[in-house]
Enzyme design. Structure first.
Site, PDB file in Angstrom:
ATOM      1  CE  LYS A 107      -2.282  -0.907   3.893  1.00 21.82           C
ATOM      2  NZ  LYS A 107      -1.818  -2.165   4.071  1.00 21.82           N
ATOM      3  NE  ARG A 153      -3.775  -1.194  10.243  1.00 20.64           N
ATOM      4  CZ  ARG A 153      -2.918  -0.526   9.656  1.00 20.64           C
ATOM      5  NH1 ARG A 153      -2.812   0.629   9.037  1.00 20.64           N
ATOM      6  NH2 ARG A 153      -1.554  -1.450   9.736  1.00 20.64           N
ATOM      7  NE  ARG A 201       7.200  -2.675   5.706  1.00 20.18           N
ATOM      8  CZ  ARG A 201       6.125  -2.824   5.535  1.00 20.18           C
ATOM      9  NH1 ARG A 201       5.144  -2.354   4.547  1.00 20.18           N
ATOM     10  NH2 ARG A 201       5.418  -2.858   7.028  1.00 20.18           N
ATOM     11  NE  ARG A 250       6.530  -0.323   9.992  1.00 21.80           N
ATOM     12  CZ  ARG A 250       5.237  -0.381   9.408  1.00 21.80           C
ATOM     13  NH1 ARG A 250       5.220   0.260   8.306  1.00 21.80           N
ATOM     14  NH2 ARG A 250       4.394  -0.895  10.127  1.00 21.80           N
ATOM     15  NE  ARG A 285       2.086  -4.668  11.264  1.00 25.15           N
ATOM     16  CZ  ARG A 285       2.964  -4.218  10.394  1.00 25.15           C
ATOM     17  NH1 ARG A 285       4.248  -5.090  10.473  1.00 25.15           N
ATOM     18  NH2 ARG A 285       2.799  -3.533   9.356  1.00 25.15           N
TER      19      ARG A 285
HETATM   20  P1  AMP Z   1       1.073   0.702   9.216  1.00 27.87           P
HETATM   21  O1  AMP Z   1       2.319   1.515   9.106  1.00 27.87           O
HETATM   22  O2  AMP Z   1      -0.287   1.147   8.346  1.00 27.87           O
HETATM   23  O3  AMP Z   1       1.044  -0.836   9.002  1.00 27.87           O
HETATM   24  O4  AMP Z   1       0.606   0.627  10.807  1.00 27.87           O
HETATM   25  C1  AMP Z   1       1.468   0.365  11.731  1.00 27.87           C
HETATM   26  C2  AMP Z   1       0.748   0.365  13.172  1.00 27.87           C
HETATM   27  O5  AMP Z   1       0.140   1.589  13.483  1.00 27.87           O
HETATM   28  C3  AMP Z   1      -0.198  -0.517  13.190  1.00 27.87           C
HETATM   29  O6  AMP Z   1       0.018  -2.076  13.206  1.00 27.87           O
HETATM   30  C4  AMP Z   1      -1.226  -0.332  14.256  1.00 27.87           C
HETATM   31  O7  AMP Z   1      -0.681  -0.500  15.557  1.00 27.87           O
HETATM   32  C5  AMP Z   1      -1.203   1.332  14.182  1.00 27.87           C
HETATM   33  N1  AMP Z   1      -2.155   2.027  13.051  1.00 27.87           N
HETATM   34  C6  AMP Z   1      -1.782   2.253  12.081  1.00 27.87           C
HETATM   35  N2  AMP Z   1      -2.929   2.709  11.541  1.00 27.87           N
HETATM   36  C7  AMP Z   1      -3.875   2.486  12.352  1.00 27.87           C
HETATM   37  C8  AMP Z   1      -5.352   2.566  12.277  1.00 27.87           C
HETATM   38  N3  AMP Z   1      -6.008   3.088  11.035  1.00 27.87           N
HETATM   39  N4  AMP Z   1      -6.069   1.977  13.187  1.00 27.87           N
HETATM   40  C9  AMP Z   1      -5.483   1.351  14.108  1.00 27.87           C
HETATM   41  N5  AMP Z   1      -4.182   1.466  14.220  1.00 27.87           N
HETATM   42  C10 AMP Z   1      -3.448   1.806  13.210  1.00 27.87           C
END
Ligand code: AMP
Length: 223
Positions: A15, A90, A129, A162, A173
Site C-alpha cells: 500500500k 482499518r 522491508r 521497523r 498483524r
Molecule cells: P502501518 O504502518 O499502516 O502498517 O501501521 C503500523 C501500526 O500502526 C499498526 O499495526 C497499528 O498498531 C497502528 N495503526 C496505523 N494505522 C492504524 C489505524 N487506522 N487504526 C489502528 N491502528 C493503526
C-alpha cells in the site's frame, strides 16, 4: 479532477509503495496513520506514548485516537486537491467516521483499492522491508534495494527495520487484519466503490493495475 482514495490491504501488501507513486502522479497527499503515529513516537508526544504499546504488539490503536487524527488531518488545506488514505480506515467504526467526514466535506470517495496478496508472500515482503529513519523512504532488501546496501538513496542515512516488521509481529498483524480490517471489503463493496487489485508481481506491474483501477473509477464518477 480531485481524487478521494482509500488503500486497503493486509500489512505488506505494498500500500505504502503504491501510494507514493499515485500521490506523486496525481498531486495529492498520502495520509498514512502508521507514519503519523511513528512520527509521534519519534517526537515523544502524548499521542506517540499512547500508540506505542499497541504498535509494538502489532495490535490496532484505539478507534477514537485514529478518528481524532483523521479529523485534524483532513481539515488541512493540502487535502482540498484530494487525498489518499493509506492504512486507514482499518475497522468498521473508523470507516463510518471517515464516511461522515467526507460527507461533511462534500467529497465523494473516488475508489477504495484493495490490494490482495497471499500470506506467505507477505511474510517474505515485510521481514525484508527497510526504511530511512530520516525521510521515511521505504526499501526492500530484495525487491526494491537501495543503490548502496543499507543506505538511503536520498540522504545516505543507514536504513532500519521497523520494530513491528519482525516475523512474530507480522503474524499478529495479519491475524488482526483478517479479524478487524477485512470486513471493510464488504463495507465498501456494498457502496460500489471497491476495486480489487492483484498485488502479486513487480512494483511496476502492480502500479499499472492500480492506476487503471483508479482511472476506471474516476471516469465512472465523472460520467
Ligand atoms: P502501518 O504502518 O499502516 O502498517 O501501521 C503500523 C501500526 O500502526 C499498526 O499495526 C497499528 O498498531 C497502528 N495503526 C496505523 N494505522 C492504524 C489505524 N487506522 N487504526 C489502528 N491502528 C493503526
Amino acid at each position: 479532477m480531485s481524487y478521494q482514495l482509500i488503500f486497503l490491504g493486509p500489512p505488506g501488501a505494498g500500500k505504502g509503495t503504491q501510494a507514493e507513486s499515485v500521490c506523486r502522479d496525481r498531486g495529492i497527499p498520502q495520509i498514512s496513520t502508521g507514519d503519523i503515529l511513528r512520527g509521534a513516537i519519534k517526537a515523544g508526544t502524548e499521542l506517540g506514548r499512547k500508540a506505542k504499546a499497541y504498535m509494538d504488539e502489532g495490535l490496532l490503536a484505539p478507534d477514537d485516537l485514529i478518528i481524532g487524527i483523521m479529523e485534524e488531518r483532513l481539515r488541512q488545506s493540502d487535502c482540498e486537491a484530494g487525498f489518499l488514505l493509506d492504512g486507514v480506515p482499518r475497522t468498521v467504526p473508523q470507516a463510518e467516521a471517515v464516511e461522515a467526514m467526507l460527507e461533511n466535506l462534500g467529497r465523494p470517495l473516488t475508489a477504495v483499492v484493495s490490494i490482495d496478496v497471499p500470506d506467505e508472500d507477505i511474510i517474505a515482503r515485510i521481514t525484508g522491508r527497510r526504511s530511512c529513519p530520516k525521510d521515511g523512504m521505504v526499501y526492500h532488501v530484495q525487491y526494491k534495494a537501495p543503490r548502496t546496501e543499507g543506505r538511503c538513496d536520498l540522504c545516505g542515512t543507514e536504513l532500519v527495520q521497523r520494530a513491528d516488521d519482525t516475523r512474530e509481529t507480522v503474524e499478529n498483524r495479519l491475524r488482526v487484519y483478517k479479524e478487524q480490517t477485512a470486513p471493510l471489503i464488504d463495507f465498501y463493496s456494498e457502496r460500489e466503490v471497491l476495486a480489487m487489485v492483484d498485488g502479486r508481481g513487480s512494483i511496476d506491474e502492480i502500479a499499472a493495475r492500480v492506476a487503471d483501477a483508479i482511472d476506471r473509477a474516476a471516469s465512472r464518477q465523472g460520467s
